[in-house]
Motif scaffolding. Sequence first.
Motif, short mmCIF file in Angstrom:
data_model
loop_
_atom_site.label_atom_id
_atom_site.label_comp_id
_atom_site.label_asym_id
_atom_site.label_seq_id
_atom_site.Cartn_x
_atom_site.Cartn_y
_atom_site.Cartn_z
N LEU A 224 0.99 -1.00 0.02
CA LEU A 224 0.16 -0.08 -0.25
C LEU A 224 0.71 1.23 -0.02
N GLU A 237 3.43 -2.51 7.16
CA GLU A 237 4.48 -2.02 6.28
C GLU A 237 5.72 -2.08 6.78
N ASN A 250 -7.34 -5.87 3.49
CA ASN A 250 -7.28 -4.52 3.28
C ASN A 250 -5.89 -4.06 3.75
N GLN A 251 -4.81 -4.72 4.03
CA GLN A 251 -3.41 -4.40 4.09
C GLN A 251 -2.35 -4.59 3.04
N GLY A 253 -1.88 -5.00 -1.26
CA GLY A 253 -2.18 -4.53 -2.62
C GLY A 253 -2.35 -5.86 -3.38
#
Length: 302
Positions: A224, A237, A250-251, A253
């Motif tokens: 992301l 991340e 949702n965390q 891509g």
Amino acid sequence: LANDDTTTTTTTGTCTAAEDESCQALATATTTTNDDKDDATTTTSIAIDTTTISSCRTIACIADWFADNVDDYFERQPLLVKVNPDYLSSTNINWTFDDVLDKASSGGLTWNSQIMMMNTGVKEGDTSIFEMAPRFPPGTEVTREALDEATQHSTFLLGTTHAIEEGAANVVQAFQESLQLPASINTYSTRSGFHTAAPVHTDRFHTFVLQVSGTKRWKVYEPLLKNPTWGVHGDAEWAKGAGKPIRKDNQVGPLLINHVMRPGDILYFPRGYPHETSTANDNDDNDGNSSVALTVAVHTES
């Protein structure tokens, strides 16, 4: 190129008829929606450079090639390189699964923060948290019997392999000299049949994976946020999810790479790119052999 005996073929976004499924896997990124969302499958074509080094006979030649082409991929995108695995024999890193267990249990090594096992719940899918810890109390001598038992249930990490094995030290030295950046090397050994060898996680360093024996499926996802900063950006991340599961819904891509690594395959991906691995023999692409992969970590953060 730094070596006259190096030949390269580069394809961007498309594959030639002569190239195998490795090119296909990289030139076309397949995104499959998670089962907990719905059963739909979508395929998206994404241009990713695919490159074949046909005649590098030394690790120095390979590292020089990565350095010569650094502007095309480093901190930008994943890259798969295929070399002749026979040429890697000269580097003394063509270890089998048993070779690694023998090396770890015959040198007086003890369980510590660099010699660890993956969370045992990962193999059967009981947990999606990336966690590693010594299998026995720190300071306990590593024995072959203990490794034989422990590796039935989880991936074995022989950390900082360059400190105990000359072949690994030569690999680290080659990458450091070519890229002019500090590097280290870990060895990950996983028996066949692991649905999850390592769950989805991210790393703070740039990663070069050298598959030296067996096979392992790698999935690499678009992050992301590219090139995240440690301590500033979120759990998904940096730092392997900070002890928390990384949610694929949702965390991360889209799925960029879904590829079975074989001896001679070298995969690069930038820091912060979510990735996961498997050795499950669930199709003809995975031959069921226990996997040994060397991970060269190139550090750009202090």
